[in-house]
Design an enzyme around this catalytic site. Structure first.
Site: not given
Ligand code: NAD
Length: 477
Positions: A148, A280
């Site tokens: 997402f 990330c």
């Protein structure tokens, strides 16, 4: 309801298919409904891609590249449009969204280099009168499953390189942020790509599982959390597919005593709280070495407190909302756990939870250790942990004790410390005096350990290797 793209037709799935709401995370309002497609819709998309493959794989490289240049030009005209879509349904600030679009377009730039990238090699007279030539061929129908948190950039990590190499594609966007992929696909058709080269199927785990076992799908690119990356890798590999599966992260930022706080402090704040920590490559743990703590803790605290939280489209806002109320509550739960496990709460962002929407303010926990859940597990929100180390060795040991190995970065003025860190840290993306060590499109996005399952990373020449198979021809006349 958001339609799927099958061939060149946008179509809603049958009425039996259930839907999920898509939210504006800054207000909590429902802005659309995404269908949870299953194997029927996936089957139709794969068939459309397989039919298109026969012609597309034989379309000349120069024609494929001409269309990719047209796509690049159209994307450049739509940077603001795409950024607004990202902010509206993901929540990040408009500046962050613009940055995301730019990083995505860089992969399209790279894909435009296909006439060079797709070249094979040759060796004449390998033995008397015999030549050997290596040619690259597309692999067939490829599929992409993004997370997402980058609704435009991560799809662009996937399909442009695949299609320029002659493959056709099925994209299954995140069910939480499906609108970026829809706009990308509309613009792709506008650029003139033929029917069926790119297909979009919306859904969640059922659609993913249908792709993983479909016999016509030859390659899977996945980006998301570690447990799902492992599932995707093992299932798709067991079904004979090539797989690149990028998982989660727990990134350490080491601050040496000689680091310049004027560089390190803003960099750590940017790394930990940019994109509301939903990256990330976010720095999750700042490891302060020796006396670095003295010059760092107070400025970090003040810096985190002064970041402006609010809707991403509001002027001056630096930290937008999280993706969903449940995720925000999960991240806030980590703050409670950290305190219960003995960390010291320096900045508490939980007051922001009273706003409408899914907000949590920047939060800083000090004296975190690797055996606490906040020191070990991926949080994926605006929570910065600070840990202490006596030496560089100890700091590297802390980073290397993580199961995940996506990124690590060091702040120092010592070339020796920087080199030592580069050589010994187990993270596939390593930074020296940078907040976020993101490789450009012509290098691989190179997570290690459980941050990556597979052999060939996304983009860079790894991407070309992933999307092509090689044929060697041995010739004697
Ligand atoms: P996620 O794993 O929940 O979802 C990713 C994709 O997998 C989605 O398209 C979703 O529909 C699908 N999916 C979810 N559960 C599934 C299941 N049980 N079976 C099959 N498919 C399933 O990840 P997310 O919450 O969307 O994204 C955040 C995660 O992604 C974080 O862990 C973050 O670190 C990671 N991430 C990694 C990178 C990287 O490059 N390594 C980049 C961005 C995000």
């Amino acid at each position: 309801m958001i339609p799927n793209l099958i061939g060149s037709r946008w179509q809603e799935p049958d009425s039996g298919v259930s839907t999920l709401p898509v939210f504006n995370p800054a207000t909590g309002e429902v802005i659309d409904q995404v269908p949870l497609s299953g194997s029927t819709e996936v089957g139709a998309a794969v068939t459309a891609a397989a039919e298109a493959f026969t012609r597309w794989s034989r379309t000349s490289v120069m024609e494929r590249v001409r269309l990719m240049f047209a796509y690049k030009a159209i994307l450049e005209q739509h940077v603001e449009d795409l950024a607004a879509i990202i902010t509206r349904h993901h929540g990040k600030t408009l500046d962050e969204a613009r940055g995301e679009v730019r990083r995505g377009i860089e992969v399209v730039d790279f894909a435009c280099g296909a006439p060079t990238l797709l070249q094979g090699r040759t060796l004449r007279d390998v033995s008397a009168g015999v030549d050997q030539d290596l040619y690259r061929y597309p692999v067939g129908v490829c599929a992409g499953i993004p997370p997402f948190n980058f609704p435009v950039m991560i799809p662009l990590w996937m399909f442009p390189l695949a299609v320029v190499a002659g493959n056709t594609y099925v994209l299954k966007p995140s069910e939480r942020t499906p609108l970026g992929a829809v706009r990308l696909a509309e613009l792709f058709l506008q650029a003139g790509f033929p029917e069926g080269v790119l297909n979009v199927v919306h859904g969640a785990h059922d659609a993913v599982d249908a792709l993983l076992v479909h016999p016509e799908v030859r390659a899977i690119s996945f980006v998301g959390s570690e447990p799902v990356a492992r599932h995707v890798y093992t299932t798709a590999a067991a079904h004979g597919k090539r797989v690149q599966a990028l998982g989660g992260a727990k990134n350490h930022m080491v601050v040496m005593p000689d680091a310049d706080p004027e560089i390190a402090v803003p960099a750590i704040l940017n790394s930990a709280f940019g994109n509301a920590g939903e990256r990330c490559l976010s720095g999750s743990v700042a490891v302060v070495v020796g006396r670095a703590a003295g010059s760092l803790i107070d400025p970090l605290k003040l810096g985190a407190q002064s970041l402006k939280v609010g809707p991403g489209d509001e002027q001056g806002v630096q930290v937008g909302p999280l993706i969903r109320a449940e995720h925000r509550d999960r991240v806030a739960g980590y703050v409670d756990k950290g305190v219960a496990e003995g960390a010291r709460l320096l900045v508490d962002g939980r007051a922001e939870m009273s706003r409408p929407g899914f907000f949590l303010g920047p939060t800083v926990l000090d004296h975190v250790t690797g055996d606490m859940s906040v020191g070990r597990e991926e949080i994926f929100g605006p929570v910065l942990s600070v840990s202490r180390a006596a030496t560089l060795d100890e700091a590297i040991e802390q980073a290397n004790s993580m199961a995940l190995g996506n990124m690590a970065t060091i702040f120092t003025q010592s070339g020796r410390a920087a080199r030592e860190f580069r050589e010994r840290v187990d993270a596939g993306m390593t930074g020296i005096n940078v907040p976020v060590a993101q490789p450009f499109a012509f290098f691989p996005f190179s997570g290690w350990k459980r941050s990556f399952y597979g052999d060939l990373h996304v983009h860079g020449t790894d991407g070309i290797e992933f999307f092509t198979r090689k044929k060697v021809v041995v010739t004697r006349w």
